[in-house]
Structures are given as C-alpha cells and as structure tokens.
Design a protein around this motif. Structure first.
Motif, PDB file in Angstrom:
ATOM      1  N   TRP A 192      35.734  49.013  43.394  1.00 42.41           N
ATOM      2  CA  TRP A 192      36.305  49.477  42.143  1.00 42.41           C
ATOM      3  C   TRP A 192      35.572  48.815  40.999  1.00 42.41           C
ATOM      4  O   TRP A 192      35.558  47.595  40.875  1.00 42.41           O
ATOM      5  CB  TRP A 192      37.801  49.150  42.089  1.00 42.41           C
ATOM      6  CG  TRP A 192      38.532  49.810  43.221  1.00 42.41           C
ATOM      7  CD1 TRP A 192      38.711  49.315  44.481  1.00 42.41           C
ATOM      8  CD2 TRP A 192      39.113  51.089  43.212  1.00 42.41           C
ATOM      9  NE1 TRP A 192      39.380  50.203  45.254  1.00 42.41           N
ATOM     10  CE2 TRP A 192      39.655  51.323  44.502  1.00 42.41           C
ATOM     11  CE3 TRP A 192      39.243  52.076  42.256  1.00 42.41           C
ATOM     12  CZ2 TRP A 192      40.303  52.494  44.833  1.00 42.41           C
ATOM     13  CZ3 TRP A 192      39.910  53.238  42.598  1.00 42.41           C
ATOM     14  CH2 TRP A 192      40.427  53.438  43.869  1.00 42.41           C
ATOM     15  N   ASN A 201      47.527  45.655  39.955  1.00 40.13           N
ATOM     16  CA  ASN A 201      47.066  45.806  41.323  1.00 40.13           C
ATOM     17  C   ASN A 201      47.998  46.778  42.031  1.00 40.13           C
ATOM     18  O   ASN A 201      49.152  46.453  42.307  1.00 40.13           O
ATOM     19  CB  ASN A 201      47.059  44.450  42.030  1.00 40.13           C
ATOM     20  CG  ASN A 201      46.646  44.545  43.477  1.00 40.13           C
ATOM     21  OD1 ASN A 201      46.301  45.600  43.971  1.00 40.13           O
ATOM     22  ND2 ASN A 201      46.689  43.417  44.162  1.00 40.13           N
ATOM     23  N   PRO A 212      49.619  41.500  45.229  1.00 37.48           N
ATOM     24  CA  PRO A 212      49.905  42.910  45.483  1.00 37.48           C
ATOM     25  C   PRO A 212      50.982  43.458  44.557  1.00 37.48           C
ATOM     26  O   PRO A 212      51.996  42.806  44.313  1.00 37.48           O
ATOM     27  CB  PRO A 212      50.411  42.926  46.931  1.00 37.48           C
ATOM     28  CG  PRO A 212      50.000  41.630  47.522  1.00 37.48           C
ATOM     29  CD  PRO A 212      49.831  40.663  46.406  1.00 37.48           C
ATOM     30  N   GLN A 213      50.723  44.638  44.031  1.00 36.10           N
ATOM     31  CA  GLN A 213      51.657  45.384  43.201  1.00 36.10           C
ATOM     32  C   GLN A 213      52.226  44.543  42.060  1.00 36.10           C
ATOM     33  O   GLN A 213      53.415  44.595  41.755  1.00 36.10           O
ATOM     34  CB  GLN A 213      52.758  45.984  44.077  1.00 36.10           C
ATOM     35  CG  GLN A 213      52.165  46.896  45.129  1.00 36.10           C
ATOM     36  CD  GLN A 213      53.159  47.425  46.111  1.00 36.10           C
ATOM     37  OE1 GLN A 213      54.274  46.928  46.240  1.00 36.10           O
ATOM     38  NE2 GLN A 213      52.762  48.458  46.833  1.00 36.10           N
ATOM     39  N   ALA A 254      44.176  41.512  44.975  1.00 34.86           N
ATOM     40  CA  ALA A 254      42.975  42.082  44.357  1.00 34.86           C
ATOM     41  C   ALA A 254      42.171  40.931  43.770  1.00 34.86           C
ATOM     42  O   ALA A 254      42.685  40.158  42.954  1.00 34.86           O
ATOM     43  CB  ALA A 254      43.341  43.084  43.274  1.00 34.86           C
ATOM     44  N   CYS A 273      47.616  44.470  49.004  1.00 28.60           N
ATOM     45  CA  CYS A 273      46.978  43.174  49.272  1.00 28.60           C
ATOM     46  C   CYS A 273      46.474  42.582  47.951  1.00 28.60           C
ATOM     47  O   CYS A 273      46.456  43.255  46.927  1.00 28.60           O
ATOM     48  CB  CYS A 273      45.823  43.333  50.266  1.00 28.60           C
ATOM     49  SG  CYS A 273      44.549  44.463  49.706  1.00 28.60           S
ATOM     50  N   ALA A 283      39.941  45.757  45.357  1.00 27.76           N
ATOM     51  CA  ALA A 283      41.106  46.597  45.635  1.00 27.76           C
ATOM     52  C   ALA A 283      41.354  47.449  44.398  1.00 27.76           C
ATOM     53  O   ALA A 283      40.933  47.083  43.295  1.00 27.76           O
ATOM     54  CB  ALA A 283      42.325  45.730  45.939  1.00 27.76           C
ATOM     55  N   PRO A 284      42.035  48.574  44.527  1.00 27.12           N
ATOM     56  CA  PRO A 284      42.269  49.422  43.357  1.00 27.12           C
ATOM     57  C   PRO A 284      43.178  48.739  42.333  1.00 27.12           C
ATOM     58  O   PRO A 284      44.248  48.254  42.669  1.00 27.12           O
ATOM     59  CB  PRO A 284      42.924  50.679  43.927  1.00 27.12           C
ATOM     60  CG  PRO A 284      43.309  50.361  45.320  1.00 27.12           C
ATOM     61  CD  PRO A 284      42.550  49.163  45.758  1.00 27.12           C
ATOM     62  N   SER A 325      47.520  47.991  45.041  1.00 28.46           N
ATOM     63  CA  SER A 325      47.349  47.910  46.495  1.00 28.46           C
ATOM     64  C   SER A 325      48.372  46.958  47.129  1.00 28.46           C
ATOM     65  O   SER A 325      49.000  46.159  46.445  1.00 28.46           O
ATOM     66  CB  SER A 325      45.937  47.441  46.828  1.00 28.46           C
ATOM     67  OG  SER A 325      45.807  46.059  46.584  1.00 28.46           O
TER      68      SER A 325
END
Length: 107
Positions: A8, A26, A55-56, A32, A30, A86-87, A28
C-alpha cells in the motif's frame, strides 16, 4: 528508500504544512507497519518515519512532531509519501480544522 515490504503506497501532494495531521486508519485485522517520508521543494526527503497502527484502530500524528524541527521552513509546504504493509485509509487534516470556527481568522 523504503526498508519495508509494503503493498500500500500513496502520496499526499496537496501541500501539507507544519501542524497538519494525518488520520491513519488500519482497516486490516493485523498491525499495519507504516512509513512516512516528507518531501519539500528544494530539500532532501526526510524519513522514513515509522509507526505501528494496531488492527482496526486510528492514529493521527501531527506531522511536525514526527520530524521534530527538521522541516526546512515552517511556511514551506511539503508532500508526504505513505507506505504500509497492510491496507490503511489516509485522510490529511489541516491544522486549521482543529480551531473552532469562532477563533479562526477571517482575514
């Protein structure tokens, strides 16, 4: 040059200023691992500056605090390159948005 493997990558070229923030979300499940590199006209790129976003979750670093006083000039706009493994969603926020409307200058 980036030292991480990431899929990304994006650049914010709108002309960020010291005091601006980036909201990094984040999406994803997991961690980032994010790298930010700052580029100003006439200067060498600064960074990469590394962040880990759970994450999130969201982090909103103030760009000026990440680079200390290494920016070439407080009035010189710069671009930011964001690389993540990660996205992540990235939203630039100018410093002036944090000031209540009644306190903003109308000049």
């Amino acid at each position: 040059m980036s030292t991480m493997v990431g899929n990304w990558k994006m650049a914010i070229t709108d002309g960020c200023m010291p005091g601006d923030q980036l909201s990094l979300f984040n999406i994803s499940p997991c961690n980032a691992h994010v790298e930010l590199t700052f580029c100003a006209e006439g200067g060498q790129p600064l960074g990469p500056f590394r962040l880990v976003i759970p994450p999130q979750r969201t982090q909103s670093p103030i760009l000026e605090e990440l680079v200390d006083s290494d920016l070439p000039s407080p009035s010189l706009p710069y671009s930011v390159v964001v690389v993540s493994d990660a996205p992540v969603l990235v939203q630039p926020r100018p410093a002036s948005q944090d000031v209540p409307k009644a306190r903003r200058s109308t000049d």
